[in-house]
Design a protein around this motif. Structure first.
Motif: not given
Length: 800
Positions: A424-425, A355, A422, A358, A431-433
């Protein structure tokens, strides 16, 4: 319906009037003038999905919670429009959509309002993170009760409570503390004998207010994402729970040894300590199927490694333990130590599996190994890699099962206890936080673990355990309720948590028996064992900081009582295995709260202590020190005291004597309870005869016994034995009919029936319409019979 003329109130935005309606087969779209779109999907006659979009724009339709194999299909869908509303009709429901406000009202086909919007859908723009905080408020009916929501450490009836879903490492949590380790945004409403369910499928932090802030209002909201929920109509609570379980899935059958007694501690090491504990179990004749290795088996807490000083030859040790009937379960955490000499770290680094924050750097956090990076388990490639890491452990070393801990993910030395928001994934290509992925992180880790373990223990069945979970995680793993405390209050909490989890679709669950933190005395340990043997997952686990917590740690008297109840667990294994079969096949919770058992009886709406184990055994734990018994509520029907065999009619409270070596246990009249002989571990003995405890009833009662090879997948090819028993009791006769399904041949050839509560003395016996001499069937005591397992009808008659 309530009307609303304001489009904005206290910063919240609301839909206005509908300007367009379209239909695409099972999907109905209602669009408002200010850009809100309500999508209603009819999945079944009693299962309806509601999705709301703002600015005409739905988010990608993706969910980790929904089982791709869930059953869908409906027989009726009609839509009628009038001046004020649209009326949608299914075979079970009528749904009104108000043209002015987009609010909905759901009724059954008799016209009873089941669920109704108050303010309905509204939202608030999130200027800090983007997107919306999405909200829904519903009218609560007077007298309405609420249940479910996973492992909340509070009264089973949530009326007047406010809860939050944000999976959290809550060491030594307290009663009423929230949130805990699991996020299951599903609740059951019950009013005037009619039950419904709402599953809010949103992985952001979600909150639910069950008439706490406003007396007759229930509301739920999320920090982001869509207002996307499923409405499930009963009217029986059993149908609601079954439909939700079908929607989010149930596990496959575990190996039977996973239902035995398990012993764990932080930590059993070195090897000599593990062997000593195993030896004590066998020498003291206390049944046990599994020994757990906590983080100290690793080399410096590096996952997928062994400390060769403490465990010089793990393969040999695991083989030797297995020869003595013990399965070895090892822990794996998500944090991967930052170490350039560590092959797992290097592989993840080279493949970009960790992971990131941001602005691009890797997300760091301190856990047991020190500085760690964390794999992004929402990335399918990472899950595939992680699954392959289990090959050596399972295939080559012979490890039997895996336990995923700290997978919230837990992070030390930071106020949030977890990853920064923040982070990220990948989220399977969306994709998202971490705001969106946090609640499913542990779920996706254990999913990857499950896939790896399943692949590499094949042809045997996998057994996996997780601490963190989201709705649907039950498809992959059993679970326990986290780091509890050795107190009487936590014994009460454990009882309520199990019932709530089972109502929430997650039945393969247990608690750390005896408490993880602090040290129980012998009395508390006994009372917890007595409760724990009636939980689907049965494991003692402790921190080890305050002394030993093995069954023999509290003196001879306590050891003897603990042994007695663990032996009862092993006798009841065919009953428990049948419970699990019905959970997987029929979506029935393995533990039933009394409100589930009889929702018509308002007394059950507020009972926390008593529960039904399976469908035939009523249990009420002793939850106070120095107790020689307790008052308990006996639900409707006739029940037999397990110890005295006396019958009692339910629907009332009753004082039940229960010294330290007893627990209030009652068997439902008409029940046929299967028992195996006591074994020190599953598979130790050949089962030469099945014992059926038969409890007389005036009337008809059905019971089932499911059996197979206890491991492997032959049962999926029809090699199982499902025995359906129908008991019919009359004044001077008892008939038991047997209907069989499946091609599995059990080891035993005979069945022994132990008859309880017969109101007559047996004078004649007919087996398959042929009279048999009493002397050839009846054993000592007069009410014990032995017959061939392949009988189809047994008829006993006599006189009072």
């Amino acid at each position: 319906m309530i009307t609303n003329t304001e489009l904005e109130y206290k910063g919240n935005l609301y839909p206005n009037h509908i300007v367009e309606f379209t239909q695409d087969t099972d999907k109905l779209y209602f669009t408002t003038e200010n850009g809100v779109v309500l999508q209603i999907t009819i999945l079944r006659g009693s299962l309806v999905r509601f999705r709301y979009a703002t600015n005409y724009n739905f988010e990608p339709d993706f969910s980790y919670a929904i089982d791709p194999d869930s059953t869908m299909g409906y027989s009726k869908l009609d839509v009628v429009e009038n001046n004020s509303e649209y009326i949608i009709s299914t075979a079970r429901l009528s749904i009104l959509v108000d043209k002015k406000t987009l609010r909905t009202q759901i009724s059954d086909i008799e016209g009873n309002i089941i669920n109704e919007d108050e303010l309905g859908f509204h939202w608030e723009e999130n200027y800090e993170y983007g997107g919306n905080t999405v909200k829904m408020s519903k009218i609560s009916q007077i007298g309405e009760s609420f249940f479910g929501m996973g492992d909340k450490a509070m009264h089973s009836n949530l009326k007047g409570k406010k809860v939050e879903n944000w999976v959290t490492d809550q060491f030594a949590f307290a009663k009423e503390q929230d949130p805990l380790y699991k996020a299951i945004p599903f609740y059951i409403g019950l009013n005037k004998g009619k039950a419904y369910g709402i599953f809010f499928d949103n992985s952001f932090k979600t909150s639910f207010d069950f008439s706490q802030e406003r007396r007759n209002i229930t509301s739920f909201w999320a920090d982001g994402g869509e207002l996307n929920y499923y409405f499930i109509f009963g009217p029986d609570m059993s149908r609601v729970v079954s439909s939700y379980s079908n929607l989010t899935g149930t596990p496959e059958l575990p190996p039977m040894w996973a239902l035995g007694f398990h012993q764990s501690k932080w930590s059993y090491y070195p090897e000599s300590n593990v062997k000593e504990v195993a030896s004590e179990f066998r020498n003291r004749k206390i049944p046990c199927d599994a020994i757990y290795l906590d983080i100290d088996y690793m080399d410096g807490f590096r996952c997928f490694t062994w400390d060769k000083n403490h465990f010089p030859d793990p393969k040999r040790m695991i083989q030797e333990l297995e020869q003595d009937g013990f399965k070895t379960v090892i822990m794996i955490d998500p944090g991967i130590k930052v170490d350039r000499d560590y092959w797992v770290y290097n592989e993840a680094l080279e493949n970009d599996y960790f992971c990131k924050r941001g602005d691009g750097p890797l997300m760091h956090g301190k856990v047991w190994p020190g500085e760690c990076n964390f794999p992004d388990f929402t990335n399918p490639a990472v899950r595939e890699w992680w699954a392959e890491l289990y090959k050596e452990f399972m295939s080559e070393l012979g490890v039997h099962a895996v336990w995923n801990d700290m997978n919230e993910p837990a992070v030390m030395e930071v106020p949030t206890k977890t990853a920064p928001l923040d982070t990220r994934h990948n989220y399977d290509g969306y994709p998202c936080t971490h705001r969106k992925a946090h609640n499913v992180y542990g779920m996706q880790m254990v999913r990857a673990t499950y896939e790896g373990v399943k692949k590499y223990v094949y042809p045997k069945r996998p057994f996996v355990i997780t601490r963190a979970a989201f709705a649907g995680t039950q498809r992959y793993a059993s679970t326990w309720t986290g780091d509890n405390v050795a107190t009487w209050e936590h014994l009460w909490i454990a009882n309520v948590q199990m019932q709530r989890m089972c109502l929430s679709g997650y039945s393969f669950v247990g608690s750390d028996i005896g408490g993880f933190a602090e040290q129980p005395d012998g009395e508390l340990f006994v009372r917890w064992i007595q409760l724990g043997i009636f939980h689907p997952f049965c494991r003692v686990h402790s921190s080890g900081d305050h002394g030993d917590q093995e069954p023999w740690s509290f003196g001879v008297e306590i050891t003897d009582i603990v042994r007695k109840f663990i032996e009862l667990r092993y006798q009841l294994l065919p009953y428990l295995y049948t419970m699990f079969y019905k959970y997987t096949k029929e979506n029935r919770p393995m533990i039933q709260s009394l409100v589930y058992y009889d929702q018509e009886d308002t007394q059950t709406h507020f009972r926390t202590d008593e529960f039904i184990f399976g469908e035939k055994i009523l249990v009420c734990p002793i939850q106070e020190p120095n107790a020689q018994g307790r008052r308990m509520y006996i639900p409707k029907g006739e029940w037999y005291d397990f110890w005295t065999h006396e019958s009692v009619i339910g629907g009332k409270e009753k004082w039940v004597a229960a010294g330290l070596d007893k627990l209030p246990i009652f068997i439902k009249a008409g029940a046929i309870i299967p028992k195996y002989p006591i074994q020190q571990y599953v598979g130790e003995k050949k089962i030469e005869e099945l014992l059926l405890e038969v409890y007389y009833k005036m009337g008809v009662e059905a019971s089932e016994v499911y059996e197979d090879a206890n491991n492997g997948y032959d049962y999926k090819k029809g090699r199982y034995a499902l025995s359906n028993y129908k008991l019919t009791g009359k004044e001077n006769s008892l008939t038991i009919q047997l209907f069989k399904d499946g091609s599995f041949e059990t080891e035993y050839e005979t069945i022994k029936l132990n008859l309880h509560g017969l109101p007559f003395q047996i004078e004649s016996v007919m087996v398959d319409n042929e009279e048999i001499e009493l002397e050839s069937l009846i054993l000592s005591g007069g009410n014990i019979l032995r017959i061939d397992k392949n009988f189809t009808s047994l008829h006993l008659s006599g006189k009072e």
